[in-house]
Design a protein around this motif. Structure first.
Motif, mmCIF file in Angstrom:
data_model
loop_
_atom_site.group_PDB
_atom_site.id
_atom_site.type_symbol
_atom_site.label_atom_id
_atom_site.label_comp_id
_atom_site.label_asym_id
_atom_site.label_seq_id
_atom_site.Cartn_x
_atom_site.Cartn_y
_atom_site.Cartn_z
ATOM 1 N N SER B 160 3.009 -68.534 33.831
ATOM 2 C CA SER B 160 3.370 -69.603 32.905
ATOM 3 C C SER B 160 2.326 -70.712 32.915
ATOM 4 O O SER B 160 1.850 -71.143 31.856
ATOM 5 C CB SER B 160 4.730 -70.169 33.295
ATOM 6 N N HIS B 162 -0.706 -70.541 33.902
ATOM 7 C CA HIS B 162 -1.951 -70.001 33.359
ATOM 8 C C HIS B 162 -1.919 -69.985 31.830
ATOM 9 O O HIS B 162 -2.873 -70.413 31.176
ATOM 10 C CB HIS B 162 -2.191 -68.592 33.883
ATOM 11 N N GLY B 163 -0.830 -69.520 31.247
ATOM 12 C CA GLY B 163 -0.730 -69.450 29.795
ATOM 13 C C GLY B 163 -0.830 -70.813 29.154
ATOM 14 O O GLY B 163 -1.518 -70.988 28.134
ATOM 15 N N ILE B 164 -0.168 -71.795 29.747
ATOM 16 C CA ILE B 164 -0.235 -73.155 29.215
ATOM 17 C C ILE B 164 -1.676 -73.666 29.284
ATOM 18 O O ILE B 164 -2.165 -74.303 28.348
ATOM 19 C CB ILE B 164 0.733 -74.072 30.002
ATOM 20 N N VAL B 166 -4.450 -71.781 29.234
ATOM 21 C CA VAL B 166 -5.241 -71.052 28.235
ATOM 22 C C VAL B 166 -5.106 -71.714 26.870
ATOM 23 O O VAL B 166 -6.096 -72.023 26.202
ATOM 24 C CB VAL B 166 -4.774 -69.582 28.126
ATOM 25 N N LEU B 167 -3.869 -71.945 26.462
ATOM 26 C CA LEU B 167 -3.643 -72.518 25.140
ATOM 27 C C LEU B 167 -4.150 -73.956 25.071
ATOM 28 O O LEU B 167 -4.717 -74.375 24.056
ATOM 29 C CB LEU B 167 -2.158 -72.452 24.787
ATOM 30 N N LEU B 173 -2.363 -75.263 21.825
ATOM 31 C CA LEU B 173 -1.027 -75.686 22.246
ATOM 32 C C LEU B 173 -0.455 -76.713 21.278
ATOM 33 O O LEU B 173 0.693 -77.103 21.386
ATOM 34 C CB LEU B 173 -1.060 -76.281 23.660
ATOM 35 N N ASP B 174 -1.307 -77.196 20.373
ATOM 36 C CA ASP B 174 -0.845 -78.158 19.385
ATOM 37 C C ASP B 174 -0.393 -79.461 20.058
ATOM 38 O O ASP B 174 0.502 -80.135 19.588
ATOM 39 C CB ASP B 174 0.314 -77.545 18.569
ATOM 40 N N GLN B 183 3.020 -83.174 30.548
ATOM 41 C CA GLN B 183 4.432 -83.109 30.145
ATOM 42 C C GLN B 183 4.920 -81.671 30.058
ATOM 43 O O GLN B 183 6.061 -81.365 30.426
ATOM 44 C CB GLN B 183 4.627 -83.784 28.790
ATOM 45 N N VAL B 184 4.075 -80.798 29.544
ATOM 46 C CA VAL B 184 4.467 -79.394 29.420
ATOM 47 C C VAL B 184 4.665 -78.786 30.807
ATOM 48 O O VAL B 184 5.649 -78.071 31.046
ATOM 49 C CB VAL B 184 3.413 -78.604 28.613
ATOM 50 N N SER B 187 7.911 -80.067 32.167
ATOM 51 C CA SER B 187 9.042 -79.386 31.522
ATOM 52 C C SER B 187 9.265 -78.019 32.154
ATOM 53 O O SER B 187 10.392 -77.640 32.491
ATOM 54 C CB SER B 187 8.760 -79.263 30.020
ATOM 55 N N LEU B 188 8.178 -77.284 32.343
ATOM 56 C CA LEU B 188 8.280 -75.951 32.937
ATOM 57 C C LEU B 188 8.843 -76.008 34.343
ATOM 58 O O LEU B 188 9.829 -75.334 34.673
ATOM 59 C CB LEU B 188 6.889 -75.293 32.967
ATOM 60 N N ASN B 191 12.564 -77.691 34.858
ATOM 61 C CA ASN B 191 13.651 -76.825 34.401
ATOM 62 C C ASN B 191 13.741 -75.543 35.221
ATOM 63 O O ASN B 191 14.836 -75.081 35.551
ATOM 64 C CB ASN B 191 13.472 -76.485 32.917
ATOM 65 N N PHE B 192 12.586 -74.972 35.562
ATOM 66 C CA PHE B 192 12.596 -73.730 36.341
ATOM 67 C C PHE B 192 13.226 -73.956 37.713
ATOM 68 O O PHE B 192 14.015 -73.127 38.184
ATOM 69 C CB PHE B 192 11.163 -73.207 36.487
#
Lengths: 203, 203
Positions: B160, B162-164, B166-167, B173-174, B183-184, B187-188, B191-192
């Motif tokens: 997860s 890593h993917g964040i 990459v984007l 990731l916009d 923040q992302v 959030s990850l 919540n996880f």
DNA sequence: TCCTTTATTGAACGATGTTCAATTAAACGC
DNA sequence: GCGTTTAATTGAACATCGTTCAATAAAGGA
């Protein structure tokens, strides 16, 4: 060889994209070259450069089509899971994403790995990316307080699913087979949704 | 040019890796070529091929060194957050990972984007990947029931994050800037971890 | 039928990864 | 010190790459 005006410029455009996609499916990323694309169209390199400024421009359009196809696949997954709980729908979506990556590894990799020479991606491309996020936001909005919370949750989940796919497809996740990947998706989505639900109650 | 036996084969080996890394830092992924590496060492292409079977073999070793450096950076982050709660340590780890990707984009991209010609990665490389997972597992084990649950959670979080990254690094990731990426990550991880804690109680 | 227009070609250029015969310098025997 | 062996190093060669552009050939109008 092809005769004068046998195909319109628009036809050449589409033929080139289809040729490129076929090469990517058959030979992978490294198989793609301007000469091969042209040969597959029944033309020579020079003609290809009348339709596309350069290889980067062609790749960008291939990526646009891949993005659109991915959107169709994911939308179909959502339509098929209508009515089911959010967790099940998100897991189905993640699996559909992973399945697309496995079935079209070259086109999928091209989307993420290709670095554009020009600094900024064109607006239509960013819009297409935005539409993918929108699919996730629609599911997440009911679970989140406001729209901006849903937007954040969508980016978090999207990036996470993507990263798990990247590592899984390139065998760096240290797990064996799609069955295990399914477990990783479940771990991500189950735990993340519990957290989201707790946020609503806690605050 | 270099004289006979001025450098041992081992010296040539290390000089090549350092030259390659310098080129990656200065010119990016596309700047890397066998002739440039050789020239930077003060030799010609032929000599490079006495030390490495081909460019892929050189890249694999560069990636091994990048992996080791990444491990040092992340281990340092963990050492600095000793005693803090797990959530804070995981966020610091994610930020350190993102920071490494931003500071060394070419070497970082080379690790993930390069497709090896030979099908399977060598054992020592997979071992180095495994050691990165181990860092996460050590934090997660107290929060999970058993070791296999910690292993699953580590793979989930690693993919997860890593993917964040990459984007985020490729502007897909916009979101704007590292502040939003933080923040992302929050959030990850928040919540996880709530989900993980609930798992323990629920079952 | 000739001429204009333009679609199409393919040779050319510099760069790539890779190979290997030729070269050249060190090392050894005398 | 000299000649011979040994191997480290070279760089030209090959196929391929993206890209350009003068030359060509075919269609359509006169």
């Amino acid at each position: 060889m092809a005769r004068r005006s046998e195909h319109s410029r628009e036809e050449l455009h589409d033929m080139a994209l289809e040729a490129a996609e076929a090469i990517l499916e058959e030979e992978g990323l490294d198989g793609l070259s301007t000469r091969k694309v042209a040969a597959r169209m029944g033309y020579t390199v020079g003609t290809l450069y009348l339709v596309f400024r350069n290889l980067d421009a062609l790749i960008l359009e291939v990526n646009g089509r891949t993005l659109a196809e991915l959107h169709r696949v994911l939308a179909a997954s959502l339509a098929a899971s209508e009515g089911e709980p959010a967790g099940a729908r998100l897991k189905a979506l993640a699996l559909a994403y992973h399945d697309f990556a496995r079935r079209h590894p070259a086109r999928w990799a091209l989307m993420y790995e290709h670095r554009m020479s020009q600094a900024a991606l064109p607006a239509w491309f960013n819009l297409a990316v935005h539409e993918l996020f929108a699919l996730l936001e629609d599911i997440l909005r009911p679970l989140c307080g406001d729209a901006s919370a849903a937007a954040l949750a969508a980016r978090t989940l999207w990036g996470s699913v993507h990263g798990i796919c990247v590592l899984a497809v390139t065998d760096k996740l240290d797990v064996a087979g799609p069955l295990q990947v399914e477990q990783v998706f479940a771990s991500l989505i189950d735990n993340f949704l519990i957290g989201l639900a707790a946020d609503g109650k806690g605050v």
